[in-house]
Write a protein that holds these residues in place. Sequence first.
Motif, PDB file in Angstrom:
ATOM      1  N   GLY A 217      33.282  37.761  25.030  1.00 37.54           N
ATOM      2  CA  GLY A 217      34.301  36.363  25.721  1.00 37.54           C
ATOM      3  C   GLY A 217      34.839  36.458  26.391  1.00 37.54           C
ATOM      4  O   GLY A 217      34.580  37.738  27.660  1.00 37.54           O
ATOM      5  N   LEU A 218      35.387  35.794  27.316  1.00 38.34           N
ATOM      6  CA  LEU A 218      36.071  35.500  28.583  1.00 38.34           C
ATOM      7  C   LEU A 218      37.506  36.853  29.158  1.00 38.34           C
ATOM      8  O   LEU A 218      37.651  37.391  30.166  1.00 38.34           O
ATOM      9  CB  LEU A 218      36.472  34.034  28.572  1.00 38.34           C
ATOM     10  N   SER A 219      38.324  36.371  27.959  1.00 40.04           N
ATOM     11  CA  SER A 219      39.201  37.173  27.989  1.00 40.04           C
ATOM     12  C   SER A 219      39.023  39.217  27.825  1.00 40.04           C
ATOM     13  O   SER A 219      39.463  39.439  29.245  1.00 40.04           O
ATOM     14  CB  SER A 219      40.461  37.254  27.200  1.00 40.04           C
ATOM     15  N   LEU A 220      37.742  39.599  26.974  1.00 39.25           N
ATOM     16  CA  LEU A 220      37.266  40.988  27.849  1.00 39.25           C
ATOM     17  C   LEU A 220      36.479  41.336  28.841  1.00 39.25           C
ATOM     18  O   LEU A 220      37.351  42.013  29.317  1.00 39.25           O
ATOM     19  CB  LEU A 220      36.779  41.122  26.495  1.00 39.25           C
ATOM     20  N   VAL A 221      35.857  40.382  29.372  1.00 39.37           N
ATOM     21  CA  VAL A 221      35.275  40.978  30.848  1.00 39.37           C
ATOM     22  C   VAL A 221      36.109  40.257  31.829  1.00 39.37           C
ATOM     23  O   VAL A 221      36.591  41.324  32.762  1.00 39.37           O
ATOM     24  CB  VAL A 221      34.521  39.453  30.746  1.00 39.37           C
ATOM     25  N   ASN A 222      37.250  39.614  31.107  1.00 38.31           N
ATOM     26  CA  ASN A 222      37.563  39.358  33.162  1.00 38.31           C
ATOM     27  C   ASN A 222      38.602  40.270  33.462  1.00 38.31           C
ATOM     28  O   ASN A 222      39.190  41.142  34.338  1.00 38.31           O
ATOM     29  CB  ASN A 222      38.822  38.489  32.945  1.00 38.31           C
ATOM     30  N   SER A 223      38.681  40.639  32.154  1.00 40.42           N
ATOM     31  CA  SER A 223      40.437  41.918  31.779  1.00 40.42           C
ATOM     32  C   SER A 223      40.020  43.088  32.658  1.00 40.42           C
ATOM     33  O   SER A 223      40.450  43.562  33.421  1.00 40.42           O
ATOM     34  CB  SER A 223      41.007  41.839  30.515  1.00 40.42           C
ATOM     35  N   ARG A 224      38.215  43.798  31.923  1.00 41.66           N
ATOM     36  CA  ARG A 224      37.264  44.658  32.340  1.00 41.66           C
ATOM     37  C   ARG A 224      37.290  44.790  34.458  1.00 41.66           C
ATOM     38  O   ARG A 224      37.767  45.860  34.613  1.00 41.66           O
ATOM     39  CB  ARG A 224      36.771  44.826  31.720  1.00 41.66           C
ATOM     40  N   THR A 225      37.096  43.262  34.569  1.00 37.67           N
ATOM     41  CA  THR A 225      36.452  43.516  35.958  1.00 37.67           C
ATOM     42  C   THR A 225      38.694  43.347  36.746  1.00 37.67           C
ATOM     43  O   THR A 225      38.068  44.066  38.167  1.00 37.67           O
ATOM     44  CB  THR A 225      35.864  42.309  36.182  1.00 37.67           C
ATOM     45  N   ARG A 226      39.542  42.954  35.815  1.00 41.43           N
ATOM     46  CA  ARG A 226      40.410  42.733  37.162  1.00 41.43           C
ATOM     47  C   ARG A 226      40.739  44.338  36.604  1.00 41.43           C
ATOM     48  O   ARG A 226      41.459  44.938  38.154  1.00 41.43           O
ATOM     49  CB  ARG A 226      40.771  42.060  35.475  1.00 41.43           C
ATOM     50  N   TYR A 227      40.498  45.313  36.023  1.00 42.30           N
ATOM     51  CA  TYR A 227      41.220  46.657  36.524  1.00 42.30           C
ATOM     52  C   TYR A 227      40.830  46.669  37.199  1.00 42.30           C
ATOM     53  O   TYR A 227      41.152  48.114  37.586  1.00 42.30           O
ATOM     54  CB  TYR A 227      41.237  46.770  34.758  1.00 42.30           C
ATOM     55  N   LEU A 228      39.207  47.140  37.001  1.00 43.89           N
ATOM     56  CA  LEU A 228      38.210  47.864  38.122  1.00 43.89           C
ATOM     57  C   LEU A 228      38.472  47.564  38.919  1.00 43.89           C
ATOM     58  O   LEU A 228      38.615  47.915  40.290  1.00 43.89           O
ATOM     59  CB  LEU A 228      36.945  47.812  37.453  1.00 43.89           C
TER      60      LEU A 228
ATOM     61  N   ASP B 128      33.718  27.795  29.973  1.00 49.27           N
ATOM     62  CA  ASP B 128      34.147  27.101  28.844  1.00 49.27           C
ATOM     63  C   ASP B 128      35.847  27.181  29.014  1.00 49.27           C
ATOM     64  O   ASP B 128      36.271  26.060  28.491  1.00 49.27           O
ATOM     65  CB  ASP B 128      33.771  28.877  28.437  1.00 49.27           C
ATOM     66  N   SER B 129      36.294  27.703  29.833  1.00 52.85           N
ATOM     67  CA  SER B 129      38.090  27.844  30.078  1.00 52.85           C
ATOM     68  C   SER B 129      37.987  26.198  31.401  1.00 52.85           C
ATOM     69  O   SER B 129      39.615  25.641  30.818  1.00 52.85           O
ATOM     70  CB  SER B 129      39.479  28.847  30.749  1.00 52.85           C
TER      71      SER B 129
ATOM     72  N   PHE C 143      31.270  43.183  41.157  1.00 54.02           N
ATOM     73  CA  PHE C 143      31.398  43.918  39.921  1.00 54.02           C
ATOM     74  C   PHE C 143      30.803  43.293  39.373  1.00 54.02           C
ATOM     75  O   PHE C 143      31.810  42.363  38.844  1.00 54.02           O
ATOM     76  CB  PHE C 143      32.854  43.928  39.922  1.00 54.02           C
ATOM     77  N   GLY C 144      29.852  43.019  38.128  1.00 57.70           N
ATOM     78  CA  GLY C 144      29.059  42.756  37.456  1.00 57.70           C
ATOM     79  C   GLY C 144      29.826  43.069  35.544  1.00 57.70           C
ATOM     80  O   GLY C 144      30.826  43.946  36.119  1.00 57.70           O
ATOM     81  N   PHE C 145      29.604  42.096  34.320  1.00 61.00           N
ATOM     82  CA  PHE C 145      30.372  42.507  33.511  1.00 61.00           C
ATOM     83  C   PHE C 145      29.971  44.072  32.947  1.00 61.00           C
ATOM     84  O   PHE C 145      30.950  44.706  32.226  1.00 61.00           O
ATOM     85  CB  PHE C 145      29.761  41.169  32.763  1.00 61.00           C
TER      86      PHE C 145
ATOM     87  N   ALA D 230      28.873  31.458  41.301  1.00 59.20           N
ATOM     88  CA  ALA D 230      29.594  33.237  40.802  1.00 59.20           C
ATOM     89  C   ALA D 230      31.257  32.809  40.080  1.00 59.20           C
ATOM     90  O   ALA D 230      31.706  33.625  40.640  1.00 59.20           O
ATOM     91  CB  ALA D 230      30.377  33.270  42.416  1.00 59.20           C
ATOM     92  N   VAL D 231      30.954  31.614  39.473  1.00 58.85           N
ATOM     93  CA  VAL D 231      31.824  31.732  38.473  1.00 58.85           C
ATOM     94  C   VAL D 231      31.692  33.464  37.118  1.00 58.85           C
ATOM     95  O   VAL D 231      30.483  33.632  37.264  1.00 58.85           O
ATOM     96  CB  VAL D 231      32.334  31.098  37.190  1.00 58.85           C
ATOM     97  N   GLY D 232      32.850  33.630  36.303  1.00 57.76           N
ATOM     98  CA  GLY D 232      32.170  34.742  36.002  1.00 57.76           C
ATOM     99  C   GLY D 232      32.258  34.465  34.854  1.00 57.76           C
ATOM    100  O   GLY D 232      31.717  32.470  33.578  1.00 57.76           O
TER     101      GLY D 232
END
Length: 642
Positions: free
Chosen positions: A470-481, A318-319, A600-602, A311-313
């Motif tokens: 990359g991690l930052s872009l995907v996480n930011s998007r799903t965070r907002y949604l 990597d982080s 929510f997927g990427f 279930a990790v994003g």
Amino acid sequence: MQSPSTKESSQLCFQNCYPTPFFALNESENPPISKPRNSRAENRRNFTSQTTSSLFPNTEFNNSDSLPSLQESFDQFITTYPHYTETYQIDEIRAKEYYNLSLSNHVCLDYIGIGLFSFSQLHNHFSFSYPSTSSSPPPLPPHSSDFPVFHLCYKSVNLKNQLIEGGDESKLEFSIKNRIRDFLNISEDDYSVVLTANRTSAFRLVAESYPFGSYKKLLTVYDHDSEAIEGMISSSEKRGAQSMAAEFTWPRLKINSSKLRSMITNKSLISKKKGLFVFQLQSRATGARYSYQWMKVAQENGWHVLLDACAVGPKDLDSLGLSLFQPDFLICSFYKVFGENPSGFGCLFVKKSAISLLDSSTSAGIVSLVSARQLFYLPDESSGTENEIDQDLDLGSSSSNSGPIHVQSSRMEKGESSTSLVRLNGDKLSEIEVIDETNEMFIGHRSTRMSRKRNSPIECRCLDHVDSLGLSLVNSRTRYLVNWLINGLKKLQHPNSDRAVPLVKIYGPKIKFDRGPALAFNVFDWKGEKVEPILIQKLADRKSISLSYGFLHHIWFSEKYEQEKGKVLEKRRLEERGCNLGNKRKEKEHLGIRVVTAAFGFIANFADVYKLWTFIAQFLDADFVEKERWRYTALNQKTIEF
């Protein structure tokens, strides 16, 4: 009757969801957004207040017709989260590689996972047809040398020996294993890997091989019911394990840290051989995230660690830095394509230093990958439930055909299915047979194991996309949604009631910067009665929204909330457990909360969350369920049981 907002959402195409300046910024009309001066820590602290104060402030919605339009909602969304526009690459990938979602107006929120291939990649290979009654093999699609579709062949082998000695593998399997290692940043020097039929099989393999005779304890950290974990517990207890489970405090469902630490340290045990600690970094039900430091605490106190990374994003590992927190076992799973039948396989990574402690046992569940171009017949995907085998194969009138054909069985857990090969003898299907590793369908690669740097013949385009983002872009998007959706759901209130009755209750983390893209919730009618999650799932499916449902458990109530315990907890139904596990649990372990889940997927976009929001808002109409029942009966001339 659809609300205007729902109609609008279903009619707008990809481009209409995002105004033209979103893709081609004209500096004279849309000056670039200046970077905030606040520090990252301050942004995290201000995230919640920013969300609640900027999105529909001081507003309640009492009926679905009062909801703002998709465009109005999106404009406010961008105003609140301006950096969402920086994720436009994901929208371009979705439009090009997953156009099936737009064509079908389908919202896929029913599983968490990363695919291997894109829809476009598969579609291009399958853009040909052939008569189902043909007695000759169908033509191979173009570019068959890198044909991405695979089938799973079960192998009856000893897990320990397989990890030590390896074994023959097809070119396809060799290539995909390497690509997955690269994606997860897992070194071949540190870990050996086997492929499994699915996630459940991977957990069961560990349970049947781990030396519970010497290491007695099994400690799991899951806030929700899972077929894979329940199967592991059942197999482990049959082998003498003493199972324990972490608890989660009501109402926020955080880990009960003091109790978990007590179970990990377990001062009463003189022996340092504690057992197996099974841990996930994120709940696939509630989206709650847990500190990886729990793994370190467990290791320091004599536990072997199994990390559930299913279930990790994207790129989360990597982080994490596996070199710092090297678990003894790591399980992940991959699906073929997002938005299609999510069949795929599981991966079990075992730290090489931990292989020697495993018991020798031959277990079911290990598989090999075989390219579909090696089969005489290309299969249609099928779906089913636990222990269901689909054999709907049109083999034609010829009884002389002989070749491997596939049957597929699906697991109850979303995204889990497996495929086996059978032999056709005359006009009859034989029982499922194990394919020998020395079969002509496999090509040995022991001599090429040292040449890992050669180019991969298989393109895993979905993994490539995630790597490029990359991690930052995907996480930011799903965070907002997900936080926009949570805020919107909290604004839905039943009208004309003596007391304020919210339509939706959310379990686990709510509006929060550091939360996962999964959401667990329930819908309540104007009297405060819960609408059954399975009913919501069925109605959502008729709106082309794929949701799932789950069961939250191991919930701990402090004295302050003791009176709520009887009102909140309900008994788990046997049919919801997926199978009869055969082991007796304490009564309290059968108590929990049935919930609707969305993930929510990427490639999820704002239109997806808006469509879900407007669907849930329709339950503000007290007659919505009855109207849907009547509508279904009128269209299908039959009744449906809700």
